[in-house]
Design an enzyme around this catalytic site. Structure first.
Site, PDB file in Angstrom:
ATOM      1  N   GLY A  11      98.837 -11.470  -2.195  1.00 16.63           N
ATOM      2  CA  GLY A  11      98.050 -12.398  -1.376  1.00 16.63           C
ATOM      3  C   GLY A  11      97.369 -11.653  -0.244  1.00 16.63           C
ATOM      4  N   GLY A  12      96.027 -11.735  -0.240  1.00 16.81           N
ATOM      5  CA  GLY A  12      95.248 -10.964   0.742  1.00 16.81           C
ATOM      6  C   GLY A  12      94.854 -11.763   1.967  1.00 16.81           C
ATOM      7  N   SER A  14      96.056 -14.080   5.638  1.00 22.27           N
ATOM      8  CA  SER A  14      96.590 -13.641   6.922  1.00 22.27           C
ATOM      9  C   SER A  14      98.077 -13.300   6.855  1.00 22.27           C
ATOM     10  CB  SER A  14      96.310 -14.692   8.006  1.00 22.27           C
ATOM     11  OG  SER A  14      96.641 -15.967   7.548  1.00 22.27           O
ATOM     12  N   GLY A  16      99.991 -12.531   4.117  1.00 20.87           N
ATOM     13  CA  GLY A  16     100.232 -11.361   3.270  1.00 20.87           C
ATOM     14  C   GLY A  16      99.905 -10.076   4.014  1.00 20.87           C
ATOM     15  N   TYR A  52      90.572 -12.417   7.543  1.00 25.88           N
ATOM     16  CA  TYR A  52      91.820 -13.128   7.836  1.00 25.88           C
ATOM     17  C   TYR A  52      92.572 -12.616   9.059  1.00 25.88           C
ATOM     18  CZ  TYR A  52      91.109 -15.499   3.432  1.00 25.88           C
ATOM     19  OH  TYR A  52      90.580 -16.268   2.438  1.00 25.88           O
ATOM     20  N   ALA A 140     100.915 -15.856  11.637  1.00 24.60           N
ATOM     21  CA  ALA A 140     100.572 -14.529  11.113  1.00 24.60           C
ATOM     22  C   ALA A 140      99.982 -13.615  12.196  1.00 24.60           C
ATOM     23  CB  ALA A 140      99.595 -14.676   9.960  1.00 24.60           C
ATOM     24  N   LYS A 191     107.154 -29.302   7.878  1.00 27.33           N
ATOM     25  CA  LYS A 191     106.653 -29.254   9.270  1.00 27.33           C
ATOM     26  C   LYS A 191     105.123 -29.234   9.330  1.00 27.33           C
ATOM     27  CE  LYS A 191     105.402 -24.818   9.068  1.00 27.33           C
ATOM     28  NZ  LYS A 191     104.078 -24.250   9.314  1.00 27.33           N
ATOM     29  N   SER A 254      97.909 -22.562  14.812  1.00 30.75           N
ATOM     30  CA  SER A 254      98.325 -23.110  13.517  1.00 30.75           C
ATOM     31  C   SER A 254      97.139 -23.774  12.828  1.00 30.75           C
ATOM     32  CB  SER A 254      99.454 -24.132  13.727  1.00 30.75           C
ATOM     33  OG  SER A 254      99.424 -25.108  12.696  1.00 30.75           O
ATOM     34  N   ASN A 256      97.316 -25.944  10.369  1.00 34.77           N
ATOM     35  CA  ASN A 256      97.586 -27.376  10.190  1.00 34.77           C
ATOM     36  C   ASN A 256      97.272 -28.149  11.471  1.00 34.77           C
ATOM     37  OD1 ASN A 256      98.828 -27.739   7.393  1.00 34.77           O
ATOM     38  ND2 ASN A 256      99.901 -25.943   8.174  1.00 34.77           N
TER      39      ASN A 256
HETATM   40  N1  NAD Z   1      99.249 -17.664   8.121  1.00 34.34           N
HETATM   41  C1  NAD Z   1     100.434 -17.890   8.614  1.00 34.34           C
HETATM   42  O1  NAD Z   1     100.631 -17.878   9.843  1.00 34.34           O
HETATM   43  C2  NAD Z   1     101.587 -18.159   7.688  1.00 34.34           C
HETATM   44  C3  NAD Z   1     102.878 -17.914   8.140  1.00 34.34           C
HETATM   45  C4  NAD Z   1     103.953 -18.161   7.278  1.00 34.34           C
HETATM   46  C5  NAD Z   1     103.724 -18.642   5.998  1.00 34.34           C
HETATM   47  N2  NAD Z   1     102.449 -18.864   5.601  1.00 34.34           N
HETATM   48  C6  NAD Z   1     102.252 -19.379   4.255  1.00 34.34           C
HETATM   49  O2  NAD Z   1     101.729 -18.338   3.446  1.00 34.34           O
HETATM   50  C7  NAD Z   1     100.937 -18.898   2.389  1.00 34.34           C
HETATM   51  C8  NAD Z   1      99.618 -18.155   2.368  1.00 34.34           C
HETATM   52  O3  NAD Z   1      98.962 -18.447   3.555  1.00 34.34           O
HETATM   53  P1  NAD Z   1      97.963 -17.490   4.332  1.00 34.34           P
HETATM   54  O4  NAD Z   1      98.064 -17.888   5.753  1.00 34.34           O
HETATM   55  O5  NAD Z   1      98.162 -16.063   4.024  1.00 34.34           O
HETATM   56  O6  NAD Z   1      96.586 -18.043   3.733  1.00 34.34           O
HETATM   57  P2  NAD Z   1      95.103 -17.620   4.077  1.00 34.34           P
HETATM   58  O7  NAD Z   1      94.282 -18.850   4.089  1.00 34.34           O
HETATM   59  O8  NAD Z   1      95.087 -16.748   5.283  1.00 34.34           O
HETATM   60  O9  NAD Z   1      94.705 -16.733   2.809  1.00 34.34           O
HETATM   61  C9  NAD Z   1      94.830 -17.182   1.503  1.00 34.34           C
HETATM   62  C10 NAD Z   1      94.660 -15.981   0.583  1.00 34.34           C
HETATM   63  O10 NAD Z   1      94.974 -16.378  -0.747  1.00 34.34           O
HETATM   64  C11 NAD Z   1      93.929 -15.921  -1.592  1.00 34.34           C
HETATM   65  N3  NAD Z   1      93.825 -16.789  -2.742  1.00 34.34           N
HETATM   66  C12 NAD Z   1      93.440 -18.085  -2.797  1.00 34.34           C
HETATM   67  N4  NAD Z   1      93.468 -18.519  -4.065  1.00 34.34           N
HETATM   68  C13 NAD Z   1      93.862 -17.476  -4.819  1.00 34.34           C
HETATM   69  C14 NAD Z   1      94.057 -17.288  -6.207  1.00 34.34           C
HETATM   70  N5  NAD Z   1      93.874 -18.283  -7.078  1.00 34.34           N
HETATM   71  N6  NAD Z   1      94.455 -16.082  -6.635  1.00 34.34           N
HETATM   72  C15 NAD Z   1      94.662 -15.083  -5.777  1.00 34.34           C
HETATM   73  N7  NAD Z   1      94.497 -15.183  -4.448  1.00 34.34           N
HETATM   74  C16 NAD Z   1      94.089 -16.380  -3.982  1.00 34.34           C
HETATM   75  C17 NAD Z   1      92.682 -15.942  -0.721  1.00 34.34           C
HETATM   76  O11 NAD Z   1      91.694 -15.111  -1.263  1.00 34.34           O
HETATM   77  C18 NAD Z   1      93.250 -15.420   0.586  1.00 34.34           C
HETATM   78  O12 NAD Z   1      93.310 -14.015   0.542  1.00 34.34           O
HETATM   79  C19 NAD Z   1     100.805 -20.394   2.710  1.00 34.34           C
HETATM   80  O13 NAD Z   1     101.687 -21.136   1.921  1.00 34.34           O
HETATM   81  C20 NAD Z   1     101.237 -20.497   4.167  1.00 34.34           C
HETATM   82  O14 NAD Z   1     101.836 -21.741   4.470  1.00 34.34           O
HETATM   83  C21 NAD Z   1     101.377 -18.616   6.406  1.00 34.34           C
HETATM   84  O1  G3P Z   2      98.911 -21.836  10.422  1.00 32.24           O
HETATM   85  P1  G3P Z   2      99.878 -22.770   9.732  1.00 32.24           P
HETATM   86  O2  G3P Z   2      99.759 -24.172  10.225  1.00 32.24           O
HETATM   87  O3  G3P Z   2      99.823 -22.628   8.246  1.00 32.24           O
HETATM   88  O4  G3P Z   2     101.341 -22.312  10.173  1.00 32.24           O
HETATM   89  C1  G3P Z   2     101.684 -20.987  10.021  1.00 32.24           C
HETATM   90  C2  G3P Z   2     103.172 -20.791   9.934  1.00 32.24           C
HETATM   91  O5  G3P Z   2     103.721 -21.585   8.928  1.00 32.24           O
HETATM   92  C3  G3P Z   2     103.889 -20.997  11.235  1.00 32.24           C
HETATM   93  O6  G3P Z   2     105.233 -20.645  11.082  1.00 32.24           O
END
Ligand code: NAD
Ligand code: G3P
Length: 340
Positions: A11-12, A14, A16, A52, A140, A191, A254, A256
């Site tokens: 996952g590329g 934020s 990942g 990201y 992230a 949440k 966040s 959300n």
């Molecule tokens: N960002 C945070 O602060 C955070 C923290 C903890 C957990 N998470 C969780 O991590 C998960 C990913 O969130 P994120 O914040 O990294 O998302 P993001 O919106 O920052 O990035 C999503 C990534 O997924 C890729 N993607 C989308 N569809 C795809 C596909 N079909 N195949 C391959 N890659 C694909 C996009 O190109 C992008 O690189 C979510 O479930 C989120 O709840 C996020």
């Molecule tokens: O940016 P959100 O709302 O996806 O939240 C990121 C993380 O889940 C916070 O722990």
């Protein structure tokens, strides 16, 4: 302890990127899989993921790549940081490469049709893999900027927890272990919905009393729901429960919360999601949760209220009026009456 093998992060986006960087800073060689070859090339050249995590320097130990099979073949420990909507689609075709791997989901979502959490989908796709989740108050950008942060790795597999702790634990990132994978993962998914409500309240200029009421009643509601599903309510008092609820309901970082803020400003859901341009898992969780709560007969007025605003055409004023005028309830549902 440094793992002999590289570690894969899928996952590329934020999160990942933030996790890949943390691992590399701890001395690990990281294969960071992403689907977009241009993004991988840009990271290779410029050591930054500008879409990201703009402004964050990506460690030289992170190797971006687009060959998923190569990443999986080379690694035993795999962090999965994809949107929930992409999990099956990405990993089902390579399920044959997942046997015996340690798969750690960081995804905070619920599958609509099945009500499965993401680690349960991993089990489904890869029955011979070892499964865990990483969840907690982990924005992230703050992780990437080295804000002091704690997280939870949860698995029935004690050795998996220890390997994840050894790989991720560092100067600014502390990893606690839990055996309650279901509770930890459910907290992270639930949440998000309440963060949308908190963002709405902020946009309407509501005060600190309101924020505190929302967070506390959200905790009551999500715990009630979790207990109905057989989860341990005590897990919701930890980092992946109330910890994550606080950060996500309090921070404009966040996504959300940002969606909720936009709704509170009067944008439609479609406009709010388009303006965000990133994943806000709570948007999909609202419907799933509302219908599951009805099926299980769990009282979830905040979820029902948000659903009414977003999908049933009710106004914020109507829903707030109904919530405030509802029959008074008990403060805490799960007070043990013995053992004190
Ligand atoms: N960002 C945070 O602060 C955070 C923290 C903890 C957990 N998470 C969780 O991590 C998960 C990913 O969130 P994120 O914040 O990294 O998302 P993001 O919106 O920052 O990035 C999503 C990534 O997924 C890729 N993607 C989308 N569809 C795809 C596909 N079909 N195949 C391959 N890659 C694909 C996009 O190109 C992008 O690189 C979510 O479930 C989120 O709840 C996020
Ligand atoms: O940016 P959100 O709302 O996806 O939240 C990121 C993380 O889940 C916070 O722990």
């Amino acid at each position: 302890m440094t793992d002999q093998h590289p570690i894969a992060v899928l996952g590329g986006g934020s999160f990942g990127t933030a996790i890949a960087n943390l691992l590399a800073e701890n001395g690990q060689h990281v294969l960071h899989w992403m689907r977009d070859p241009q993004q991988a090339e840009a990271i290779r050249q410029n050591r930054e993921n500008p879409r990201y995590l703009k402004g964050i320097k990506i460690h030289s130990g992170v190797e971006p790549l687009t060959d998923l099979a190569a990443a999986l073949k080379a690694c035993d420990l795999v962090f999965v940081a994809l949107p929930s909507s992409a999990l099956r689609q990405v990993l089902q075709p390579v399920s044959g490469l997942l046997s015996g791997k340690l798969l750690v989901s960081t995804i905070k979502g619920i599958e609509a049709k099945s009500f499965l959490l993401m680690s349960q989908i991993l089990e489904d796709i890869a029955p011979d893999a070892r499964i865990g989740v990483l969840s907690g108050p982990n924005l992230a950008r703050e992780v990437a900027e080295h804000a002091l942060t704690a997280s939870v790795v949860a698995s029935e597999d004690d050795d998996l927890c220890q390997q994840v702790q050894a790989a991720l634990h560092g100067r600014t990132f502390r990893v606690y272990a839990s055996a309650d994978r279901f509770g930890v993962e459910l907290g992270g998914a639930l949440k998000n919905v309440y963060a949308i409500i908190a963002g709405m309240a902020a946009a309407m200029g509501m005060g600190e009393n309101t924020k505190s009421m929302l967070i506390t009643r959200a905790l009551a509601e999500m715990t009630r729901f979790a207990v109905k599903l057989g989860a341990n309510p005590m897990t919701f008092l930890g980092l992946a429960g109330v910890g994550d609820l606080i950060v996500t309901c309090s921070s404009a970082k966040s996504r959300n919360y940002q969606v909720g803020f936009a709704l509170g400003e009067g944008l439609s859901l479609k406009e709010a999601v388009e303006r965000l341009g990133e994943v806000a898992e709570g948007v999909n969780t609202i419907k799933v949760l509302k219908s599951k709560a009805e099926e299980l007969d769990v009282y979830m007025p905040l979820v029902a209220g948000l659903h009414a605003i977003v999908f049933e055409g009710r106004t914020l004023d109507q829903v707030i009026g109904a919530l405030m005028n509802a029959e008074p309830k008990t403060d805490v549902d799960f007070i043990p009456t013995t053992g004190f």
